[in-house]
Design a protein around this motif. Structure first.
Motif, short mmCIF file in Angstrom:
data_model
loop_
_atom_site.label_atom_id
_atom_site.label_comp_id
_atom_site.label_asym_id
_atom_site.label_seq_id
_atom_site.Cartn_x
_atom_site.Cartn_y
_atom_site.Cartn_z
N THR A 143 0.83 -1.20 0.00
CA THR A 143 0.00 0.00 0.00
C THR A 143 0.87 1.25 0.00
N THR A 144 0.22 2.38 -0.20
CA THR A 144 0.95 3.66 -0.17
C THR A 144 1.52 3.92 1.22
N ALA A 145 0.96 3.25 2.22
CA ALA A 145 1.50 3.37 3.57
C ALA A 145 2.64 2.38 3.82
N LYS A 146 3.07 1.69 2.76
CA LYS A 146 4.17 0.74 2.79
C LYS A 146 3.91 -0.47 3.66
N THR A 147 2.65 -0.88 3.68
CA THR A 147 2.29 -2.12 4.36
C THR A 147 1.88 -3.15 3.32
N ALA A 148 2.11 -4.42 3.64
CA ALA A 148 1.79 -5.51 2.71
C ALA A 148 0.30 -5.80 2.76
N THR A 149 -0.24 -6.16 1.61
CA THR A 149 -1.64 -6.57 1.54
C THR A 149 -1.78 -7.73 0.57
N SER A 150 -2.71 -8.62 0.86
CA SER A 150 -2.96 -9.79 0.00
C SER A 150 -4.24 -9.60 -0.81
N ALA A 151 -4.71 -8.38 -0.90
CA ALA A 151 -6.00 -8.13 -1.53
C ALA A 151 -6.03 -8.56 -2.98
N LEU A 152 -4.90 -8.52 -3.67
CA LEU A 152 -4.88 -8.84 -5.10
C LEU A 152 -4.32 -10.23 -5.38
N ASN A 153 -3.93 -10.96 -4.34
CA ASN A 153 -3.25 -12.24 -4.54
C ASN A 153 -4.09 -13.20 -5.38
N GLY A 154 -3.42 -13.85 -6.32
CA GLY A 154 -4.08 -14.85 -7.15
C GLY A 154 -4.67 -14.29 -8.43
N THR A 155 -4.69 -12.96 -8.57
CA THR A 155 -5.16 -12.37 -9.83
C THR A 155 -4.13 -12.65 -10.91
N TYR A 156 -4.58 -13.27 -11.99
CA TYR A 156 -3.62 -13.52 -13.07
C TYR A 156 -4.16 -12.97 -14.37
N PHE A 157 -3.24 -12.70 -15.29
CA PHE A 157 -3.54 -11.98 -16.53
C PHE A 157 -3.52 -12.93 -17.71
N GLY A 158 -4.52 -12.81 -18.58
CA GLY A 158 -4.61 -13.64 -19.76
C GLY A 158 -4.48 -12.81 -21.03
N THR A 159 -5.21 -13.22 -22.06
CA THR A 159 -5.18 -12.51 -23.33
C THR A 159 -5.68 -11.08 -23.14
N ASN A 160 -4.96 -10.12 -23.76
CA ASN A 160 -5.29 -8.69 -23.62
C ASN A 160 -5.34 -8.27 -22.17
N SER A 216 13.20 1.31 -24.21
CA SER A 216 11.90 1.08 -24.83
C SER A 216 11.03 0.35 -23.82
N PRO A 217 9.87 0.89 -23.47
CA PRO A 217 9.03 0.27 -22.44
C PRO A 217 8.52 -1.09 -22.91
N ILE A 218 8.27 -1.96 -21.94
CA ILE A 218 7.77 -3.29 -22.24
C ILE A 218 6.75 -3.68 -21.19
N SER A 219 5.72 -4.36 -21.61
CA SER A 219 4.67 -4.81 -20.70
C SER A 219 5.01 -6.19 -20.17
N ARG A 220 4.94 -6.36 -18.85
CA ARG A 220 5.10 -7.67 -18.23
C ARG A 220 3.74 -8.20 -17.79
N ILE A 221 2.66 -7.61 -18.30
CA ILE A 221 1.32 -7.94 -17.84
C ILE A 221 0.53 -8.54 -19.00
N GLY A 222 0.08 -9.77 -18.86
CA GLY A 222 -0.75 -10.39 -19.88
C GLY A 222 0.05 -11.18 -20.89
N LEU A 223 -0.67 -11.99 -21.67
CA LEU A 223 -0.03 -12.83 -22.68
C LEU A 223 0.53 -11.97 -23.80
N ASN A 224 1.77 -12.24 -24.16
CA ASN A 224 2.42 -11.57 -25.30
C ASN A 224 2.35 -10.05 -25.22
N GLY A 225 2.57 -9.53 -24.02
CA GLY A 225 2.59 -8.09 -23.85
C GLY A 225 1.27 -7.48 -23.48
N GLY A 226 0.20 -8.28 -23.39
CA GLY A 226 -1.09 -7.78 -22.92
C GLY A 226 -1.61 -6.64 -23.74
N LEU A 227 -1.78 -5.47 -23.11
CA LEU A 227 -2.36 -4.30 -23.76
C LEU A 227 -1.37 -3.57 -24.67
#
Length: 991
Positions: A291-308, A514-525
């Protein structure tokens, strides 16, 4: 050798071959058309011609009728041709049980940073390829890599007339490295005529197409005094990349049991199907957030990215570190499983030439020259990033819905694990050019009524290695590229507002990022063009050019100047001087900062001067003593002695007894002495006594050690050879071996180092672990120090190994025409069985718990039994060959305690596991050869099929450490056939 048995072929065929190849062919002691190995200590067959003064590889003594007490297995060219292997190394690996766990072009595909990928190296007794001495016509063969590995493919394959395999220590005769034994490739140096062959092979699935063409010419000139020999070979083999066979889809791995807790009675290790990676998906899975308060959170854990960059939720199974049992393993394993090359690709060209001239009837001058060029390519894995990818809020490639959730919950960043869909698979493209030039004089002379044989040889050779890693990313560039932002209006860099750029570019507009996306399949968005630009920025091919050089000069003389009451006393003596060196070049940009490679220049040299004396003394009728001593002075470690004591005794014609005890050495190789540092990225599990596991990425740095001393080994061989006169054609031998190695040179693994630090609280090993903030670790892991930066591995003399077993060899030449079972049966039948029982392979390094890996079928072990049984039937013009080969069942570790409940407390010495069984294997090979004549051309067509029943390999649960385990096939490639049925068809002719 006064009497030599030629096995396997009918007398007319044998006689014609003997006339054609004369002494050289008969000296093999075991030639047969399409048959397999034979003992070099054979008794004569009635129709076999007599030959004189044949050198046996197990000794330097050349004397009529003498057999060395060291067991020697002899493989003839006809035996190799009958099986039609892709190369001689493959033949030896599949046909001789004493050879196990060899290095091949395929199973070395993960050896990127040390440059070993693509090498075929022989391993006798499973003691390591650097403890097997490779000779070519009795001369030391230069190494193909700084680690001392000799690539068998550099030897001129079509000219090999026989291969002598000495399964015992031979350092007193040949010097360093002959601890497990010697493999001596003998060339047909007197060949006259022209012969050529071409063949093609592929697997049953149509994979790994392989082409081989070779040709040889030999001719006499100047009245027969000048002999010229020329041989060339071309091989092209396509790799098997990104292939995931059906048998590899069960998720059969070994993990630390997620149900284990100290004292709860559960097994520590779990071996099962249904296991997969827990911390990666192809497009990335969120493993934590801050978080912005520099505390750990598991709120997003397990979210994974697919096509687009679509948002999905991963179902976790039972998680333990980088593994989980059950859950969405089909998702986590996709784009990961099977990405290691199942077989390497190879392109090889080689040429060998020899010129010899008889200066006088007693003196021959000769020169050999060879050049071998080899390029191999393989892929290591779809590189994972385990929990190390940090994405800041505001990254333009974050899906809008997720960004809204992060903003609403004051989440500043998240970390993800990914197998980096769209990134090309990392691998190696290694090239080697081996140059070897030898010259010398061979002769005989008579001094004081004694005939002496002598030779003087000089050799200059070098290997130019180009070691290249393909598709590796630069760590610093990747960190800059993945930190993408939208350029604000009025930025100091003058970049148009709304443009997606690297954050660093806003303050450093000339950074080239050159920026690169690490989110989603084959560069995602990110669009394909922009994603490719990002790849171009972060990826590179680090390389090192390295030259290994060797100079070797030797003189040998042998004769029988005196006699005692039982016969002539023979002597052999000689001296040798050798210089080994390494040097190279690495562009500065490739020496650090890369996922793999990080090459440094290895630079150094050492020399050794040696002298030896060997003798054979007849003690009484049919009993000989064989003794030898060698002194070697190394420039790095000083002087060392090696010796052997041997005895042959034939109490009756049907039985011969032999025994040999030797003291052998292996001197440290160039890498162990001078390695400047071999750095590669990997993952290690940080374990605690409570059972908690934390996978941590690090850079492994392995250096040399100038304070190393030679290894010392004592080798005992005791055997019996039986040729019962009441069963003509039957021969059997049984040999017991016991090898003890002291002061063995080795290096603890990174996982060893971590366990000894964090499980055993050994601060001396914690000192080899450095955090990213520059501090040295303590027995309590400190993630606040920025994670592990490097783990240093240094070789030292610290281990003791004991290898013990029994070799069995039975051959029965069946005279079919003399047996009226179903009437007269034409032709010739030879039955041959070879087996090795590995009784013990015990190692105690004084650091890890002692372990015996005999009967261990997992990686690093040797099976209890390895066997080969063959039958060869020849009747003009056909030859039929069939072989059954296999190995016994085994364990994962002989230290494991198997339990399901009420398990004892886990210890490093005796880990607990839910199972400890790996099945054995049984395979059958078959080949047929048809000989025919067209005018004056003798030709053969052949078809061979390896693994004719297309038997799948046994599944082996590899793991639990190493981020590359999911990429490899789920078996032990050193022991089990993994390519299925393989066909090879070809044609040979000879003028």
């Amino acid at each position: 050798m006064g009497r030599v048995r030629v096995r396997g072929s009918h007398p007319a065929f044998v006689a014609s071959r003997v006339r054609k190849y004369a002494l050289a062919t008969v000296s093999a002691g075991a030639m047969l058309l399409g048959a397999h190995e034979a003992s070099a200590q054979d008794v004569a067959q009635a129709d076999a011609p007599a030959v004189e003064s044949v050198q046996v590889t197990g000794t330097r003594i050349v004397r009529d009728g003498y057999n060395a007490p060291t067991p020697v297995t002899v493989v003839g060219a006809d035996a190799i041709n009958a099986e039609a292997p892709a190369n001689i190394a493959d033949y030896l690996n599949s046909s001789i049980p004493a050879i196990v766990n060899s290095e091949t072009a395929s199973n070395s595909s993960g050896s990127l940073s040390n440059g070993l990928a693509g090498i075929n190296a022989i391993n006798l007794r499973g003691l390591g390829v650097n403890r097997t001495l490779i000779l070519l016509d009795g001369h030391r063969t230069p190494a193909s890599a700084v680690t001392g590995d000799v690539d068998i493919n550099t030897i001129p394959q079509q000219l090999v007339q026989r291969v002598d395999v000495v399964t015992g220590g031979a350092s007193a005769d040949y010097g360093s490295d002959a601890v497990g034994g010697v493999v001596n490739f003998i060339l047909d140096k007197q060949y006259t005529g022209f012969k050529a062959s071409a063949d093609y092979g592929e697997t049953d699935a149509g994979l790994q197409p392989s082409y081989k063409v070779d040709a040889t010419y030999g001719g006499d000139f100047l009245g027969g005094n000048l002999h010229v020999l020329l041989s060339g070979e071309y091989v092209n083999t396509q790799a098997i990349n990104n292939y995931d066979p059906s048998w590899n889809k069960t998720g059969y791995f070994q993990m630390q049991n997620p149900a284990y807790a100290a004292g709860n009675g559960k097994p520590y290790y779990l071996i099962s199907s249904g296991i997969g990676a827990s911390e990666v998906t192809p497009g990335g899975v969120i493993l934590g957030a801050t978080t912005t308060a520099k505390t750990a959170t598991s709120a997003l854990n397990g979210t994974y990215f697919g096509t687009n960059a679509s948002l999905n939720q991963l179902t976790f199974g039972q998680v333990s570190g980088p593994w989980m049992l059950g859950g969405d393993t089909a998702i986590t394993q996709s784009n990961y499983e099977g990405t290691n090359s199942l077989a390497a690709g190879e392109n090889r060209q080689s040429i060998f030439g020899r010129v010899s001239y008889n200066i006088t009837p007693d003196i021959e001058a000769w020169v050999d020259a060879s050049v071998s060029r080899d390029k191999t390519q393989s892929f290591y894995q779809q590189d994972p990033s385990v929990g190390g990818v940090s994405i800041l809020s505001g990254n333009p490639f974050i899906p809008a819905a997720l960004q809204a959730q992060m903003t609403a919950n004051h989440i500043a960043s998240f970390t993800e694990g990914t197998t980096n869909s769209g990134f090309p698979t990392a691998g190696s493209l290694n090239g080697r050019e081996a140059y070897r030039f030898l010259g010398g004089f061979d002769g005989t002379t008579n001094v004081l009524d004694t005939d002496w044989k002598w030779d003087l040889t000089g050799q200059v050779s070098w290997v130019d290695d180009h070691e290249e890693v393909t598709n590796a990313w630069n760590n610093a560039r990747l960190a800059l590229a993945q930190d993408a932002v939208v350029a604000p209006a009025g930025n100091a860099a003058g970049i148009a507002a709304g443009t997606i750029v690297c954050r660093d570019t806003l303050t450093n507009p000339n950074d080239g990022c050159s920026p690169i996306s690490r989110i989603g399949l084959n560069g995602g968005l990110q669009g394909p063009a922009a994603f490719q630009q990002g790849l171009n920025y972060v990826l590179g091919n680090p390389f090192r050019n390295e030259r290994l050089s060797e100079q070797d000069y030797s003189f040998n003389v042998s004769g029988s100047p005196i006699s005692d009451w039982a016969g002539p006393i023979s002597f052999a003596s000689g001296a040798e001087w050798r210089l080994e060196s390494v040097n190279g070049y690495v562009p500065s940009q490739y020496s650090s900062g890369w996922l793999y490679g990080n090459y440094l220049v290895n630079r150094g040299h050492y020399s050794v001067a040696e002298t030896y004396l060997e003798t054979v003394v007849p003690i009484m009728k049919d009993m000989d003593f064989n003794g030898a001593i060698r002194y070697a002075a190394y420039s790095t470690s000083g002087g060392v002695n090696t010796w052997k004591l041997g005895l042959n005794y034939q109490p009756v014609d049907d039985i011969k007894l032999r025994a040999m005890y030797s003291h052998d050495i292996r001197a440290p190789d160039l890498s162990e002495l001078f390695a400047a540092g071999t750095a590669r990225t990997n993952t290690v599990n940080i374990n605690s006594v409570s059972g908690a596991t934390t996978p941590v990425g690090f850079v492994q740095d392995q250096t040399g050690n100038l304070n190393l001393n030679p290894e010392a080994a004592n080798n005992l061989e005791v055997g019996v050879v039986m040729t019962p006169s009441f069963i003509p054609g039957l021969e059997a031998s049984v040999d017991y071996f016991n090898i003890t190695i002291a002061h063995e040179i080795g290096t603890l693994t990174a996982q060893n180092t971590a366990d000894l630090c964090y499980l055993q609280s050994n601060q001396s090993f914690c000192n080899n672990i450095t955090y990213n903030n520059g501090t040295t670790s303590t027995p309590t892991y400190n993630p606040a120090a920025g994670g592990v930066s490097t783990i240093l591995l240094v070789p030292f003399n610290f281990a003791k190994q004991k290898n013990e077993g029994i070799d069995f060899d039975i051959t029965y030449h069946v005279p079919l025409e003399d047996m009226n079972w179903f009437g007269k049966i034409p032709g010739d039948l030879t039955l041959h069985a070879l087996a090795t029982n590995y009784m013990r392979d015990y190692t105690n390094d004084g650091v890890n718990p002692p372990a015996d890996v005999a009967g261990v079928n997992a990686s690093g072990g040797v099976p209890s039994w390895v066997f080969r049984v063959s039958a060869t039937y020849h009747t003009d013009p056909w030859t039929f060959f069939i072989m059954a080969r296999g190995l016994s069942s085994g364990t994962y570790s002989n230290n494991y305690i198997v339990c399901q409940t009420n398990c004892p407390a886990y210890t490093l010495a005796n880990p607990t596991a839910n199972m400890n069984y790996i099945p054995g294997a049984f395979y059958m090979d078959w080949s047929t050869t048809y000989d025919f004549q067209v005018d004056n051309v003798a030709a053969s067509a052949y078809l061979s099929i390896k693994n004719i029943f297309d038997t799948n390999p046994v599944l082996v649960g590899n793991g639990p450490s190493g981020n590359n385990i999911p990429a490899y096939v789920q078996t032990n490639r050193n022991l089990y056939d993994y390519l299925g049925r393989v066909y090879r068809i070809g044609f040979r002719f000879e003028l």
